[in-house]
Design a protein around this motif. Structure first.
Motif, PDB file in Angstrom:
ATOM      1  N   GLU A   1       0.722  -1.115  -0.149  1.00  0.00           N
ATOM      2  CA  GLU A   1      -0.044  -0.049   0.027  1.00  0.00           C
ATOM      3  C   GLU A   1       1.115   1.371   0.087  1.00  0.00           C
ATOM      4  O   GLU A   1       0.435   3.193   0.064  1.00  0.00           O
ATOM      5  N   PHE A   2       2.079   1.037  -0.124  1.00  0.00           N
ATOM      6  CA  PHE A   2       2.888   2.024  -0.350  1.00  0.00           C
ATOM      7  C   PHE A   2       4.201   1.520  -0.560  1.00  0.00           C
ATOM      8  O   PHE A   2       4.633   0.474  -0.767  1.00  0.00           O
ATOM      9  N   ASP A   3       4.706   2.414  -0.565  1.00  0.00           N
ATOM     10  CA  ASP A   3       6.220   2.312  -1.620  1.00  0.00           C
ATOM     11  C   ASP A   3       7.601   3.038   0.268  1.00  0.00           C
ATOM     12  O   ASP A   3       8.020   3.863   0.570  1.00  0.00           O
ATOM     13  N   PRO A   4       8.417   1.993   0.314  1.00  0.00           N
ATOM     14  CA  PRO A   4       9.223   1.957   1.787  1.00  0.00           C
ATOM     15  C   PRO A   4      10.195   2.837   1.231  1.00  0.00           C
ATOM     16  O   PRO A   4      10.945   3.909   2.065  1.00  0.00           O
ATOM     17  N   THR A   5      10.048   3.258  -0.525  1.00  0.00           N
ATOM     18  CA  THR A   5      11.477   4.160  -0.538  1.00  0.00           C
ATOM     19  C   THR A   5      11.398   5.622  -0.427  1.00  0.00           C
ATOM     20  O   THR A   5      11.861   6.446  -0.989  1.00  0.00           O
ATOM     21  N   GLU A   6      10.198   5.790   0.431  1.00  0.00           N
ATOM     22  CA  GLU A   6       9.195   7.229  -0.228  1.00  0.00           C
ATOM     23  C   GLU A   6       8.599   7.562   1.516  1.00  0.00           C
ATOM     24  O   GLU A   6       7.636   8.402   1.532  1.00  0.00           O
TER      25      GLU A   6
END
Length: 363
Positions: free
Chosen positions: A273-278
């Motif tokens: 549900e989200f991008d860890p790099t962001e």
């Protein structure tokens, strides 16, 4: 011909019947039911009615300077613990909480388990135990994805986070060369299993429990999934666990493999549900530490992805041991290094871990 057609029809119907039954998730074993599985741990009741089991260690909560929640890995429970010396615990006055993640050990299964629910489980446990406005989180191996979830969903509750050999998802938004190198290093059986977890999660339980085709050596915990050093450390850990009797391997999946192992794999390798790099820096003023600890020779978590994530998040402290594998935290003194930096913000003199990756092998 008629006889062959009947055989083919019967075979097809039988195969479809098996497929239907195999892909239906089995009901979890009910904890605490009459004649069912006994509950042997203290538990807190969550907002949705589930219960989360926990274990306390370290100094008494009332006397603690630091309060740390440890999140266990794959095929494990809270009893596995984390290698922190009693000397460090007493020196820094550390209160430690180990939880059984949903579906593991004495924690109720969560039919709606997802990245966010794992983070809110941690938050609700902290509130039930009155740990205060902020607390520390250490996520090890598969528990690393829970640590990422905490960083994304409850950053305002965190005093610091350590991601220790944290599990990675090959379907994160990664550069093609990073994905190709990291995925290509996996055994073909691991590739096939992880592909199913991502693309056909409804089939994963059937795949994991079938006996006809070989399944992932990593998920099975086979010898080939570990380095020689890893295996030596793991063998010694298992010997100590047997002698102490504190760790019961059967408790890991006592509610069923679907609610523990399968949900782990399909959550980790699913579409996030989200991008860890962001993920945003929860400590823009430097009031806390977020760190990643990785072994260069780790065969379970590929170093290329770890390095890429660390580069995308310059505020994360990245440590890489040139000789370590997946059992990095269980190497002599490393567990203390991880916790000391998390709480105090500085690595101790003489640390074995490098803050920059090896340049000669850097992908």
């Amino acid at each position: 011909m008629v006889a062959l057609s009947k055989v083919a029809l019967v075979s097809t119907v039988a195969l479809l019947g098996w497929a239907y039954q195999a892909t239906r998730p089995p009901a979890p074993a009910i904890l605490g039911a009459p004649g069912g599985l006994p509950i042997t741990s203290p538990r807190v009741r969550l907002k949705d009615g589930r219960h989360l089991a926990y274990m306390e260690a370290g100094v008494h909560k009332e006397n603690a300077r630091y309060k740390v929640i440890f999140v266990h890995g794959f095929a494990s429970t809270k009893e596995t613990g984390f290698p922190v010396s009693q000397v460090l615990v007493e020196e820094l006055r550390i209160y430690m909480v180990f939880l059984d993640r949903a579906g593991y050990g004495d924690s109720d299964a969560n039919p709606r388990r997802c990245l966010k629910s794992d983070a809110t489980d941690v938050e609700e446990l902290a509130d039930a135990l009155r740990l205060g406005d902020k607390f520390y989180v250490v996520g090890c191996s598969m528990g690393g994805y829970v640590a990422w979830s905490c960083l994304n969903y409850i950053p305002h509750r965190l005093a610091g986070v350590a991601l220790v050999v944290p599990a990675v998802n090959y379907w994160w938004p990664l550069p093609d060369d990073v994905r190709r190198i990291a995925y290509g290093k996996l055994d073909a059986r691991d590739q096939r299993t992880f592909w199913i977890a991502h693309h056909a999660p409804w089939l994963f339980h059937a795949w994991l429990t079938q006996k006809w085709l070989p399944v992932s050596p990593i998920i099975r915990g086979e010898r080939g999934a570990f380095t020689a050093m890893d295996w030596e450390i793991l063998t010694e850990l298992r010997r100590k666990q047997r002698e102490s009797g504190q760790v019961d391997p059967a408790k890991t999946t006592q509610q069923g493999t679907y609610e523990s192992l399968c949900r782990d794999a399909t959550t980790l390798f699913g579409t996030w549900e989200f991008d860890p790099t962001e993920v945003k820096n929860p400590f823009p003023d430097g009031e806390g530490v977020v760190s990643i600890w990785q072994g260069y020779k780790d065969r379970i978590v590929q170093v290329e992805i770890q390095r890429y994530v660390a580069r995308k998040l310059p505020w994360v402290r990245y440590h890489e041991h040139p000789e370590a594998g997946h059992l990095l935290p269980d190497m002599d003194g490393v567990g203390d290094e991880i916790v000391r930096e998390l709480l105090l913000g500085g690595a101790p003199p003489g640390s074995q871990l490098q803050s920059e990756p090896r340049q000669d092998q850097d992908g």
